[in-house]
Design a protein around this motif. Structure first.
Motif, PDB file in Angstrom:
ATOM      1  N   PRO A  57      10.129 -15.080  12.827  1.00 55.96           N
ATOM      2  CA  PRO A  57      10.272 -14.357  11.693  1.00 55.96           C
ATOM      3  C   PRO A  57      10.925 -12.824  11.838  1.00 55.96           C
ATOM      4  O   PRO A  57      11.076 -12.480  13.227  1.00 55.96           O
ATOM      5  N   PHE A  58      11.641 -12.262  11.016  1.00 56.96           N
ATOM      6  CA  PHE A  58      12.522 -11.171  11.344  1.00 56.96           C
ATOM      7  C   PHE A  58      11.938  -9.826  10.577  1.00 56.96           C
ATOM      8  O   PHE A  58      11.258  -9.052  11.378  1.00 56.96           O
ATOM      9  N   LEU A  59      11.959  -9.964   9.217  1.00 55.68           N
ATOM     10  CA  LEU A  59      11.379  -8.768   8.409  1.00 55.68           C
ATOM     11  C   LEU A  59       9.920  -8.739   8.382  1.00 55.68           C
ATOM     12  O   LEU A  59       9.153  -9.622   8.505  1.00 55.68           O
ATOM     13  N   GLU A  60       9.421  -7.472   8.567  1.00 63.58           N
ATOM     14  CA  GLU A  60       7.752  -7.239   8.429  1.00 63.58           C
ATOM     15  C   GLU A  60       7.160  -7.746   7.001  1.00 63.58           C
ATOM     16  O   GLU A  60       6.186  -8.623   7.215  1.00 63.58           O
ATOM     17  N   TYR A  61       7.957  -7.529   6.131  1.00 66.27           N
ATOM     18  CA  TYR A  61       7.510  -8.130   4.804  1.00 66.27           C
ATOM     19  C   TYR A  61       8.597  -9.025   4.321  1.00 66.27           C
ATOM     20  O   TYR A  61       9.932  -8.384   4.322  1.00 66.27           O
TER      21      TYR A  61
ATOM     22  N   GLY B 110       0.725  -0.945  -0.054  1.00 65.87           N
ATOM     23  CA  GLY B 110       0.117  -0.166   0.055  1.00 65.87           C
ATOM     24  C   GLY B 110       0.806   1.163   0.066  1.00 65.87           C
ATOM     25  O   GLY B 110       1.757   1.284  -0.699  1.00 65.87           O
ATOM     26  N   SER B 111       0.697   2.394   1.050  1.00 66.79           N
ATOM     27  CA  SER B 111       1.347   3.442   1.161  1.00 66.79           C
ATOM     28  C   SER B 111       2.634   3.329   2.106  1.00 66.79           C
ATOM     29  O   SER B 111       3.345   4.147   2.458  1.00 66.79           O
ATOM     30  N   ASP B 112       2.954   1.835   2.527  1.00 67.19           N
ATOM     31  CA  ASP B 112       3.841   1.676   3.507  1.00 67.19           C
ATOM     32  C   ASP B 112       5.216   1.624   2.996  1.00 67.19           C
ATOM     33  O   ASP B 112       5.630   0.626   2.224  1.00 67.19           O
ATOM     34  N   PHE B 113       6.287   2.672   3.157  1.00 64.58           N
ATOM     35  CA  PHE B 113       7.452   2.586   2.445  1.00 64.58           C
ATOM     36  C   PHE B 113       8.691   1.852   3.493  1.00 64.58           C
ATOM     37  O   PHE B 113       9.794   2.011   3.042  1.00 64.58           O
ATOM     38  N   THR B 114       8.113   1.559   4.752  1.00 64.84           N
ATOM     39  CA  THR B 114       9.103   0.869   5.456  1.00 64.84           C
ATOM     40  C   THR B 114       8.938  -0.730   5.469  1.00 64.84           C
ATOM     41  O   THR B 114       7.721  -1.131   5.730  1.00 64.84           O
ATOM     42  N   ASN B 115       9.858  -1.467   5.771  1.00 62.59           N
ATOM     43  CA  ASN B 115       9.863  -2.611   6.117  1.00 62.59           C
ATOM     44  C   ASN B 115      10.447  -3.076   7.613  1.00 62.59           C
ATOM     45  O   ASN B 115      11.837  -2.831   7.786  1.00 62.59           O
ATOM     46  N   GLY B 116       9.570  -3.265   8.417  1.00 59.97           N
ATOM     47  CA  GLY B 116       9.943  -3.113  10.031  1.00 59.97           C
ATOM     48  C   GLY B 116      10.668  -4.495  10.357  1.00 59.97           C
ATOM     49  O   GLY B 116      10.458  -5.379   9.612  1.00 59.97           O
ATOM     50  N   PHE B 117      11.532  -4.336  11.525  1.00 55.76           N
ATOM     51  CA  PHE B 117      12.086  -5.314  11.969  1.00 55.76           C
ATOM     52  C   PHE B 117      12.421  -4.826  13.605  1.00 55.76           C
ATOM     53  O   PHE B 117      12.461  -3.736  14.052  1.00 55.76           O
ATOM     54  N   PHE B 118      12.505  -5.941  14.536  1.00 61.30           N
ATOM     55  CA  PHE B 118      12.960  -5.737  15.990  1.00 61.30           C
ATOM     56  C   PHE B 118      14.337  -6.419  16.167  1.00 61.30           C
ATOM     57  O   PHE B 118      14.709  -7.237  15.462  1.00 61.30           O
ATOM     58  N   ALA B 119      15.148  -5.657  16.684  1.00 63.22           N
ATOM     59  CA  ALA B 119      16.491  -5.932  17.051  1.00 63.22           C
ATOM     60  C   ALA B 119      17.029  -5.591  18.545  1.00 63.22           C
ATOM     61  O   ALA B 119      16.514  -4.595  18.984  1.00 63.22           O
ATOM     62  N   THR B 120      17.924  -6.427  19.023  1.00 61.04           N
ATOM     63  CA  THR B 120      18.525  -6.231  20.465  1.00 61.04           C
ATOM     64  C   THR B 120      19.763  -5.368  20.400  1.00 61.04           C
ATOM     65  O   THR B 120      20.709  -5.452  19.373  1.00 61.04           O
TER      66      THR B 120
ATOM     67  N   PRO C 156      26.731  -2.387   7.321  1.00 60.04           N
ATOM     68  CA  PRO C 156      26.128  -3.170   8.524  1.00 60.04           C
ATOM     69  C   PRO C 156      25.724  -2.079   9.450  1.00 60.04           C
ATOM     70  O   PRO C 156      25.704  -0.742   9.334  1.00 60.04           O
ATOM     71  N   PHE C 157      24.962  -2.591  10.497  1.00 61.97           N
ATOM     72  CA  PHE C 157      24.220  -1.566  11.298  1.00 61.97           C
ATOM     73  C   PHE C 157      24.265  -2.372  12.839  1.00 61.97           C
ATOM     74  O   PHE C 157      24.124  -3.247  12.985  1.00 61.97           O
ATOM     75  N   ILE C 158      25.092  -1.620  13.460  1.00 62.87           N
ATOM     76  CA  ILE C 158      25.279  -2.026  15.132  1.00 62.87           C
ATOM     77  C   ILE C 158      24.033  -1.472  15.805  1.00 62.87           C
ATOM     78  O   ILE C 158      23.747  -0.121  15.805  1.00 62.87           O
ATOM     79  N   VAL C 159      23.235  -2.271  16.395  1.00 64.49           N
ATOM     80  CA  VAL C 159      21.839  -1.736  16.933  1.00 64.49           C
ATOM     81  C   VAL C 159      22.119  -0.829  18.015  1.00 64.49           C
ATOM     82  O   VAL C 159      22.835  -1.378  18.993  1.00 64.49           O
ATOM     83  N   PRO C 160      21.643   0.308  18.101  1.00 66.78           N
ATOM     84  CA  PRO C 160      21.862   1.344  19.304  1.00 66.78           C
ATOM     85  C   PRO C 160      20.998   0.948  20.571  1.00 66.78           C
ATOM     86  O   PRO C 160      21.473   0.959  21.730  1.00 66.78           O
ATOM     87  N   ALA C 161      19.923   0.659  20.350  1.00 68.92           N
ATOM     88  CA  ALA C 161      18.801   0.158  21.621  1.00 68.92           C
ATOM     89  C   ALA C 161      17.988  -0.684  21.131  1.00 68.92           C
ATOM     90  O   ALA C 161      17.660  -0.908  19.841  1.00 68.92           O
ATOM     91  N   THR C 162      17.515  -1.633  22.072  1.00 75.09           N
ATOM     92  CA  THR C 162      16.579  -2.469  21.728  1.00 75.09           C
ATOM     93  C   THR C 162      15.429  -1.923  21.088  1.00 75.09           C
ATOM     94  O   THR C 162      14.787  -1.045  21.904  1.00 75.09           O
ATOM     95  N   GLY C 163      14.537  -2.370  20.150  1.00 73.23           N
ATOM     96  CA  GLY C 163      13.623  -1.840  19.668  1.00 73.23           C
ATOM     97  C   GLY C 163      13.442  -2.043  18.128  1.00 73.23           C
ATOM     98  O   GLY C 163      13.820  -3.144  17.636  1.00 73.23           O
ATOM     99  N   THR C 164      12.056  -1.504  17.699  1.00 77.26           N
ATOM    100  CA  THR C 164      11.667  -1.589  16.284  1.00 77.26           C
ATOM    101  C   THR C 164      12.391  -0.577  15.391  1.00 77.26           C
ATOM    102  O   THR C 164      12.393   0.734  15.573  1.00 77.26           O
ATOM    103  N   TYR C 165      12.824  -0.927  14.237  1.00 77.53           N
ATOM    104  CA  TYR C 165      13.446  -0.220  13.228  1.00 77.53           C
ATOM    105  C   TYR C 165      13.104  -0.497  12.195  1.00 77.53           C
ATOM    106  O   TYR C 165      12.157  -1.480  12.017  1.00 77.53           O
TER     107      TYR C 165
END
Length: 290
Positions: A238-242, A142-152, A203-212
């Protein structure tokens, strides 16, 4: 330590192909790496084929891999077991330098057996660029341009993006990680002006636990590309929202000369089903894999 314990036996041949084209014989100590994966694979091969002579070959890049293949063939290898995948080296359609190395081994009469990968449980997405609101950003749904994920916090993730324009392209795409306020935290913005490969990675070092989330932007170029997006290290999701389990193979598992294997739980190895994390085909040129 595994050799000292008798599995695999001390008779294994050890070569370090990071040291040059001849892949010289080395002691056990200089074969040490930060990961037990290669040792575990050698133990499994030993269990399945106890009469086989094992040659353990260490490589760190594509040049090493080609040298290792040549040394294996020169020393009479009949099979090469390669439980490794190489991101962003093709669009998993039997092209690219890594897949060519594997295919050349088969052309020389050596069976190349490769892991499919572990991206089937939410660590891969495939889709064609869609921008109905003309804002330059891909809409995942739809209009969602983000693909979410949760990381520690503290986790290091590696993101890989490639598209169906190999070997070089003037389709220029970028992608990156956003926080919940849609601020860009990091990403990749390599230029594709006609002489560069269709790849982006960071690479991406997760700065804080949460959703990106991940966003993909089109800078320039004709047409709309079909993407393969991968996140490593892969595992149980599962990891990626889509996400897309189909087409989640990585090179050289896509090679026409490669026997590609998936993962099955050890307790169900005679019947399956396959593990949910195991990468799936088909290849992006339509062949069945594993």
């Amino acid at each position: 330590n595994a050799i000292n314990n008798g599995e695999p036996p001390s008779s294994v041949i050890k070569r370090d192909c990071t040291a040059g084209t001849t892949c010289p014989a080395v002691s056990v100590a200089t074969m040490e790496t930060e990961d037990k994966h290669g040792t575990a694979v050698a133990e499994i091969v030993r269990d399945m084929a106890p009469g086989a002579t094992l040659m353990l070959l260490k490589e760190a890049d594509d040049v090493d891999l080609g040298n290792a293949k040549n040394v294996a063939i020169a020393n009479g290898a009949t099979a090469i077991c390669h439980s490794v995948v190489w991101p962003n080296t093709s669009f998993t359609d039997n092209t690219g330098p890594i897949t060519a190395i594997a295919n050349s081994a088969r052309a020389s009469g050596v069976h190349w057996v490769n892991a499919a990968g572990n991206f089937g449980d939410g660590f891969h997405w495939r889709g064609t660029f869609s921008d109905p609101d003309a804002d330059g950003l891909h809409n995942f749904s739809g209009s969602d341009f983000t693909n979410g994920f949760f990381a520690t916090a503290g986790t290091t993730l590696r993101f890989f993006l490639t598209w169906n324009a190999w070997p070089t392209t003037n389709q220029d795409y970028d992608f990156g990680v956003l926080d919940n306020s849609l601020n860009v935290l990091t990403g990749s913005a390599e230029l594709q002006t006609g002489t560069q490969p269709p790849t982006e990675a960071f690479p991406f070092i997760v700065p804080a636990t949460g959703t990106y989330s991940i966003a993909i932007a089109k800078d320039s170029g004709p047409g709309n590309a079909t993407f393969g997006l991968f996140v490593a290290p892969a595992g149980t999701g599962p990891f990626l929202e889509y996400a897309s389990a189909d087409h989640s193979l990585m090179p050289p598992a896509d090679g026409t000369g490669v026997v590609t294997v998936g993962a099955i739980d050890e307790d169900n190895w005679t019947s399956g089903p396959k593990e949910s994390f195991s990468s799936q085909g088909p290849t992006n040129d339509g062949r069945t894999k594993p």
